[in-house]
Design a protein around this motif. Structure first.
Motif, PDB file in Angstrom:
ATOM      1  N   MET A 194       0.839  -1.197   0.000  1.00 45.86           N
ATOM      2  CA  MET A 194       0.000   0.000   0.000  1.00 45.86           C
ATOM      3  C   MET A 194       0.873   1.247   0.000  1.00 45.86           C
ATOM      4  N   THR A 195       0.328   2.353  -0.473  1.00 44.28           N
ATOM      5  CA  THR A 195       1.023   3.635  -0.459  1.00 44.28           C
ATOM      6  C   THR A 195       0.554   4.433   0.741  1.00 44.28           C
ATOM      7  N   HIS A 196       1.494   4.919   1.535  1.00 48.98           N
ATOM      8  CA  HIS A 196       1.143   5.677   2.720  1.00 48.98           C
ATOM      9  C   HIS A 196       0.953   7.157   2.412  1.00 48.98           C
ATOM     10  N   TYR A 197       0.182   7.811   3.267  1.00 45.30           N
ATOM     11  CA  TYR A 197       0.041   9.258   3.212  1.00 45.30           C
ATOM     12  C   TYR A 197       1.108   9.818   4.141  1.00 45.30           C
ATOM     13  N   ASN A 198       2.186  10.315   3.558  1.00 46.15           N
ATOM     14  CA  ASN A 198       3.377  10.673   4.318  1.00 46.15           C
ATOM     15  C   ASN A 198       3.317  12.102   4.842  1.00 46.15           C
ATOM     16  N   VAL A 199       3.584  12.238   6.130  1.00 48.22           N
ATOM     17  CA  VAL A 199       3.553  13.534   6.799  1.00 48.22           C
ATOM     18  C   VAL A 199       4.900  13.786   7.460  1.00 48.22           C
ATOM     19  N   LEU A 200       5.423  14.985   7.305  1.00 47.37           N
ATOM     20  CA  LEU A 200       6.639  15.413   7.999  1.00 47.37           C
ATOM     21  C   LEU A 200       6.270  16.572   8.907  1.00 47.37           C
ATOM     22  N   SER A 201       6.465  16.373  10.208  1.00 47.99           N
ATOM     23  CA  SER A 201       6.127  17.392  11.201  1.00 47.99           C
ATOM     24  C   SER A 201       7.402  17.894  11.857  1.00 47.99           C
ATOM     25  N   MET A 202       7.534  19.237  11.992  1.00 45.80           N
ATOM     26  CA  MET A 202       8.760  19.832  12.521  1.00 45.80           C
ATOM     27  C   MET A 202       8.456  20.822  13.638  1.00 45.80           C
ATOM     28  N   ASP A 203       9.106  20.615  14.766  1.00 40.93           N
ATOM     29  CA  ASP A 203       8.886  21.436  15.963  1.00 40.93           C
ATOM     30  C   ASP A 203       9.435  22.850  15.809  1.00 40.93           C
ATOM     31  N   GLY A 204       9.007  23.698  16.757  1.00 44.40           N
ATOM     32  CA  GLY A 204       9.613  25.005  16.901  1.00 44.40           C
ATOM     33  C   GLY A 204      10.921  24.908  17.663  1.00 44.40           C
ATOM     34  N   LEU A 252      11.970  13.596   0.124  1.00 41.55           N
ATOM     35  CA  LEU A 252      10.934  14.558   0.518  1.00 41.55           C
ATOM     36  C   LEU A 252       9.878  14.756  -0.571  1.00 41.55           C
ATOM     37  N   SER A 253      10.167  14.333  -1.792  1.00 40.68           N
ATOM     38  CA  SER A 253       9.156  14.436  -2.843  1.00 40.68           C
ATOM     39  C   SER A 253       7.988  13.484  -2.575  1.00 40.68           C
ATOM     40  N   HIS A 254       8.188  12.533  -1.661  1.00 42.12           N
ATOM     41  CA  HIS A 254       7.135  11.582  -1.308  1.00 42.12           C
ATOM     42  C   HIS A 254       6.290  12.054  -0.121  1.00 42.12           C
ATOM     43  N   VAL A 255       6.595  13.229   0.397  1.00 42.20           N
ATOM     44  CA  VAL A 255       5.820  13.782   1.514  1.00 42.20           C
ATOM     45  C   VAL A 255       4.600  14.503   0.963  1.00 42.20           C
ATOM     46  N   GLU A 256       3.425  14.166   1.493  1.00 43.18           N
ATOM     47  CA  GLU A 256       2.195  14.842   1.078  1.00 43.18           C
ATOM     48  C   GLU A 256       1.920  16.100   1.897  1.00 43.18           C
ATOM     49  N   LEU A 257       2.278  16.078   3.178  1.00 36.46           N
ATOM     50  CA  LEU A 257       1.967  17.207   4.064  1.00 36.46           C
ATOM     51  C   LEU A 257       3.196  17.571   4.880  1.00 36.46           C
ATOM     52  N   TRP A 281      13.340   3.622   8.563  1.00 32.51           N
ATOM     53  CA  TRP A 281      11.908   3.911   8.668  1.00 32.51           C
ATOM     54  C   TRP A 281      11.426   4.689   7.442  1.00 32.51           C
ATOM     55  N   VAL A 282      12.160   5.727   7.052  1.00 28.77           N
ATOM     56  CA  VAL A 282      11.781   6.531   5.891  1.00 28.77           C
ATOM     57  C   VAL A 282      11.754   5.668   4.631  1.00 28.77           C
ATOM     58  N   LYS A 283      12.748   4.815   4.497  1.00 31.81           N
ATOM     59  CA  LYS A 283      12.790   3.941   3.324  1.00 31.81           C
ATOM     60  C   LYS A 283      11.568   3.035   3.283  1.00 31.81           C
ATOM     61  N   LYS A 284      11.161   2.516   4.441  1.00 36.22           N
ATOM     62  CA  LYS A 284      10.037   1.592   4.494  1.00 36.22           C
ATOM     63  C   LYS A 284       8.707   2.288   4.277  1.00 36.22           C
ATOM     64  N   TYR A 285       8.480   3.404   4.968  1.00 41.04           N
ATOM     65  CA  TYR A 285       7.142   4.013   4.949  1.00 41.04           C
ATOM     66  C   TYR A 285       6.977   5.111   3.891  1.00 41.04           C
ATOM     67  N   TYR A 286       8.045   5.793   3.561  1.00 41.74           N
ATOM     68  CA  TYR A 286       7.936   6.846   2.554  1.00 41.74           C
ATOM     69  C   TYR A 286       8.183   6.338   1.134  1.00 41.74           C
ATOM     70  N   LEU A 287       9.096   5.369   1.012  1.00 41.27           N
ATOM     71  CA  LEU A 287       9.581   5.027  -0.331  1.00 41.27           C
ATOM     72  C   LEU A 287       9.118   3.681  -0.849  1.00 41.27           C
ATOM     73  N   GLU A 288       8.707   2.789   0.037  1.00 42.87           N
ATOM     74  CA  GLU A 288       8.331   1.460  -0.421  1.00 42.87           C
ATOM     75  C   GLU A 288       6.824   1.246  -0.342  1.00 42.87           C
ATOM     76  N   ASN A 289       6.294   0.574  -1.323  1.00 42.93           N
ATOM     77  CA  ASN A 289       4.887   0.164  -1.284  1.00 42.93           C
ATOM     78  C   ASN A 289       4.817  -1.227  -0.676  1.00 42.93           C
ATOM     79  N   GLU A 290       3.973  -1.376   0.351  1.00 38.67           N
ATOM     80  CA  GLU A 290       3.877  -2.665   1.036  1.00 38.67           C
ATOM     81  C   GLU A 290       2.689  -3.471   0.508  1.00 38.67           C
TER      82      GLU A 290
END
Length: 308
Positions: A1-11, A34-39, A299-308
């Motif tokens: 499956m393709t994940h909906y990838n989110v990158l969250s960054m603190d202050g 980062l091109s695989h990040v949706e939000l 983790w990034v390779k598994k969830y952002y870049l690979e389809n499971e």
């Protein structure tokens, strides 16, 4: 499956350079991830990173931006110190240098112009009675460029970037807004809510993959037991508590909801480094370079870049 990838960054003010450098290191191993990040979601310095990365700038470009402009953004002259009575009655830094930097990098750019989705937290000091009951209150405001009736696509990146960054006592109030870190210094749960929103993100929770990034944590603690403190004793600590106190709460929430679809990285800092401590930029970069990124890269390779 393709994940909906989110990158969250603190202050975290100048500590955002640590986030940028860690992302740069990951990008060196997994080019273009980062091109695989949706939000891209962010608060304060994380909000600036979110806006920059969502516009297509690379982590390296964002790291170089911090290095190039830190001196002017966090400049505090002797004249200003005297005028503000050592910041007792005025903000430590002027907001204009920050605004000028953003205008140089995002001239006339709106949130709708960004090729990626963003969520940037701010705090509005007066809602001007714009509620059904007409009550005037202060409240959090999350700027985003998702389509829909509450979209902020027409907002200028410059204005949103300044609004999210003006931490109380560090910068003046800007257009009625202050730093979103007063309530959401870690915006990961806010980003998850946006992704799950039935009108905006429209995702199922099991499809979301969240990478949450801190700006490094200080060794803050108060070795007191049953202290009978008033405002004078609490005052020196309140800003740090306000800007950092929610980070672990949000981390706990995201871990419980997302399980292994969630990863957070937040290295221990070598010393206490404040929001405007630009003299410690070399130590921030060294901390980023020494951080073990084997788990985040896997983790990034598994969830952002690979389809499971």
């Amino acid at each position: 499956m393709t994940h909906y990838n989110v990158l969250s960054m603190d202050g975290g003010g100048i500590r955002g350079i640590l986030t940028a450098r860690i992302l740069e290191r990951i990008d060196e191993v997994l080019p273009g991830f980062l091109s695989h990040v949706e939000l891209f979601a962010g608060t304060s310095t994380g909000g600036l990173l979110a806006l920059g990365l969502a516009s297509g700038k690379t982590p390296r470009e964002m790291r170089e931006l911090y290095q190039k402009f830190a001196d002017c953004v966090f400049a505090d002259s002797l004249i200003d110190q005297l005028k503000d009575l050592g910041n007792l009655v005025g903000a430590e830094y002027d907001v204009e240098p920050l605004k000028e930097v953003l205008q140089e990098y995002f001239p006339g750019v709106t949130l709708a112009d960004l090729p990626k989705k963003v969520l940037v937290s701010t705090f509005k000091l007066d809602n001007e009675g714009k509620r059904p009951d007409g009550v005037r209150i202060w409240k959090m405001k999350f700027f985003h460029n998702y389509p829909g009736p509450d979209s902020d696509g027409e907002q200028l990146v410059v204005d949103v970037g300044v609004r999210t960054s003006v931490a109380p006592a560090y910068f003046p109030v800007y257009q009625g807004y202050i730093d979103g870190g007063v309530s959401a210094s870690n915006p990961a749960m806010c980003a998850l809510a946006q992704a799950l929103n039935k009108v905006a993100g429209r995702q199922n929770v099991r499809d979301v993959a969240m990478f949450s990034m801190g700006t490094g944590y200080n060794r803050h603690f108060l070795p007191v037991q049953n202290a009978d403190w008033g405002l004078a004793q609490w005052a020196p600590h309140l800003i740090n508590i306000m800007l950092e106190g929610d980070q672990d709460v949000v981390d706990y929430q995201c871990r419980q909801v997302l399980d292994d679809h969630y990863l957070r990285i937040n290295p221990l800092l070598p010393r206490e480094i404040g929001l405007g401590s630009i003299k410690y930029i070399p130590e921030l970069l060294e901390t980023a370079d020494k951080a073990d990124l084997s788990a985040p890269i896997a983790w990034v390779k598994k969830y952002y870049l690979e389809n499971e």
